[in-house]
Design an enzyme around this catalytic site. Structure first.
Site, mmCIF file in Angstrom:
data_model
loop_
_atom_site.group_PDB
_atom_site.id
_atom_site.type_symbol
_atom_site.label_atom_id
_atom_site.label_comp_id
_atom_site.label_asym_id
_atom_site.label_seq_id
_atom_site.Cartn_x
_atom_site.Cartn_y
_atom_site.Cartn_z
ATOM 1 N N LYS A 130 -2.696 8.290 13.960
ATOM 2 C CA LYS A 130 -3.027 9.117 12.785
ATOM 3 C C LYS A 130 -3.405 10.498 13.272
ATOM 4 O O LYS A 130 -3.951 10.645 14.366
ATOM 5 C CB LYS A 130 -4.222 8.511 12.035
ATOM 6 N N ASP A 170 0.136 12.229 4.552
ATOM 7 C CA ASP A 170 -1.041 11.495 4.070
ATOM 8 C C ASP A 170 -1.699 12.461 3.076
ATOM 9 O O ASP A 170 -1.027 13.365 2.564
ATOM 10 C CB ASP A 170 -1.964 11.125 5.240
HETATM 11 N N1 GLU Z 1 -0.124 7.909 5.572
HETATM 12 C C1 GLU Z 1 0.544 6.695 5.173
HETATM 13 C C2 GLU Z 1 -0.309 5.499 5.536
HETATM 14 O O1 GLU Z 1 -1.517 5.583 5.449
HETATM 15 C C3 GLU Z 1 1.976 6.629 5.694
HETATM 16 C C4 GLU Z 1 2.166 6.718 7.161
HETATM 17 C C5 GLU Z 1 3.607 6.838 7.617
HETATM 18 O O2 GLU Z 1 4.506 6.828 6.796
HETATM 19 O O3 GLU Z 1 3.805 6.921 8.855
HETATM 20 O O4 GLU Z 1 0.151 4.430 5.846
#
Ligand code: GLU
Length: 452
Positions: A130, A170
């Site tokens: 992340k 996100d």
């Molecule tokens: N931010 C989204 C999550 O919390 C998607 C992450 C992504 O597609 O890599 O899963």
């Protein structure tokens, strides 16, 4: 939990808190997983000898960097950027980027830790990571957003790649921001490759990616209900949020005959007792994505609707709840209200939207079907995984094809939760099921690699 397991959990958590001071969100996310995993591995010495859970709770690495950009008044602004590369045992690091003033190392470590389990549950080869910055996109001009995204990628590009780490969106990062970041990456490395997901269709994006998180949260609810011989049709639904997850969650619910009566943003929530229609939802999408306005305007536009400043929707009587805003948006008091009002199901579109105490209240009620974020919002990253597959194939699949994959991935997640979370009395603990199933796959890979 017996006394021996409780002691083991306590000493594990004491060590986590000692090693990660001042990181309450991270400790909360680890605790939620450890509550299920510590008892599960109690009679499996190999996991303990190899310190698998301890290793999972320590990120592979964290990159922190300065992001400097110039605003429209010619002033220099300094933000902090991060990428937490948590675990790549089963695939390249994968997870979104968040731009929000609340971003700090604790928040991103909690999200990266969650992502490892979530990505494992999808069955696709993706590790967990992340990233983000403490940048506030609110009130920024289009050009300021562009300059910030470019400055952020000018450092981040060194640490990512299609087989290394594949970021996405996100909170605060949608298609527009992904476009700016992908463009900057491509310009620096001079390669067109699938390094980000959530791209536009014109340059390697996947159909259904924008809808996937919201749709997935509804598919998960549908699976839970049908497992208990019930359905979404005619049920009153509370939603929080008004972003990408909430709007597509609402769209799918309306399409399936659910009655969506609330949505929210950081200013408060709107209550429309008659229920949202596709037209009203379209108006909200226009408000949020183009005009970038506040949800309170909805109550002025549509008669019968009310706006509740600085409040969250959880006290409104409902059958189903879909928290799609942010972490810790359901407190123990909110949870009590939901239970007292007879809420039957909660599907978490956001990551860790319920506090530890709230989860305890909901679980204590025994009759609420409650899917954790790592299962209920896995649809987004699942379609990101499918975007990576399409990029590798240099192909683009149809809407129907992607939606079919998404449905079967969510069904697979539901089945894993049932397999590992069903008690002797038939009650399904979806938190336990998701935690154990997500853990097993990553643990097996880590054991295969030996001590590292
Ligand atoms: N931010 C989204 C999550 O919390 C998607 C992450 C992504 O597609 O890599 O899963």
């Amino acid at each position: 939990m017996n006394a021996q397991h409780a002691d083991a959990l306590q000493s594990f958590m004491e060590e986590i808190e000692r090693r990660n001071p001042g990181e309450p969100e991270f400790a909360q996310a680890v605790h939620e997983v450890a509550m299920d995993i510590v008892p599960y591995i109690a009679d499996k010495p190999v996991y303990q000898e190899l310190k698998i859970l301890e290793r999972m709770a320590e990120p592979d690495r964290i990159v922190t960097f300065r992001v400097v950009w110039e605003n429209d008044h010619g002033e220099i602004c300094v933000n902090r950027g991060f990428r937490v590369q948590q675990n790549n045992a089963i695939g390249p690091y994968k997870g979104g980027i968040r731009f929000h003033p609340s971003v700090n190392q604790s928040v991103l470590k909690f999200l990266a830790f969650e992502q490892v389990f979530k990505n494992s549950l999808t069955g696709l080869p993706m590790g967990g990571g992340k990233g983000g910055a403490d940048f506030d996109p609110k009130g920024k001009s289009e050009r300021e957003i562009m300059r910030f995204c470019q400055a952020f990628m000018t450092e981040l590009y060194k640490h990512i790649g299609p087989n290394t780490d594949v970021p996405a969106g996100d909170i605060g990062v949608g298609g527009r921001e992904v476009g700016y970041m992908f463009g900057q990456y491509k310009r620096i490395v001079n390669r067109f490759e699938g390094v980000l997901t959530g791209k536009s269709l014109e340059f390697g994006g996947s159909r259904i990616r924008a809808e996937a998180t919201g749709y997935g949260a509804v598919y998960m609810m549908e699976e839970m209900l049908s497992h208990h011989k019930e359905s979404i049709e005619g049920k009153t639904c509370l939603l929080s949020g008004a972003g990408n997850v909430a709007t597509y969650c609402a769209e799918k619910l309306i399409g399936m005959g659910g009655k969506v009566v609330t949505m929210s943003d950081s200013g408060g929530f709107i209550h429309d007792p008659g229920g949202l229609t596709h037209e009203k939802l379209q108006w909200i999408m226009e408000l949020k994505n183009r005009r970038r306005g506040r949800i309170e305007e909805y109550a002025r536009e549509f008669s019968g609707a009310t706006f509740h400043a600085d409040e969250r929707p959880w006290k409104v009587p409902c059958d189903l709840a879909f928290p799609c805003a942010t972490q810790n948006e359901i407190t123990a008091d909110d949870a009590r209200q939901l239970v007292e009002n007879g809420c039957r199901g909660i599907s978490e579109g956001a990551n860790m939207p319920a506090t530890t105490e709230a989860i305890r209240v909901i679980q204590g009620a025994k009759n609420v079907l409650h899917a954790p974020g790592k299962a209920a919002n896995a649809g987004g990253v699942a379609v990101s995984g499918l975007e990576m597959s399409q990029n590798s194939l240099r192909l683009q699949w149809s809407r129907a094809e992607v939606d079919q994959h998404l449905r079967s991935i969510i069904r697979g997640i539901h089945d894993q939760c049932v397999e590992f979370g069903t008690a002797a009395d038939g009650h399904v603990d979806y938190f336990k099921g998701a935690n154990i199933a997500g853990f097993n796959k990553v643990a097996a890979a880590m054991i295969a690699y030996g001590v590292m």
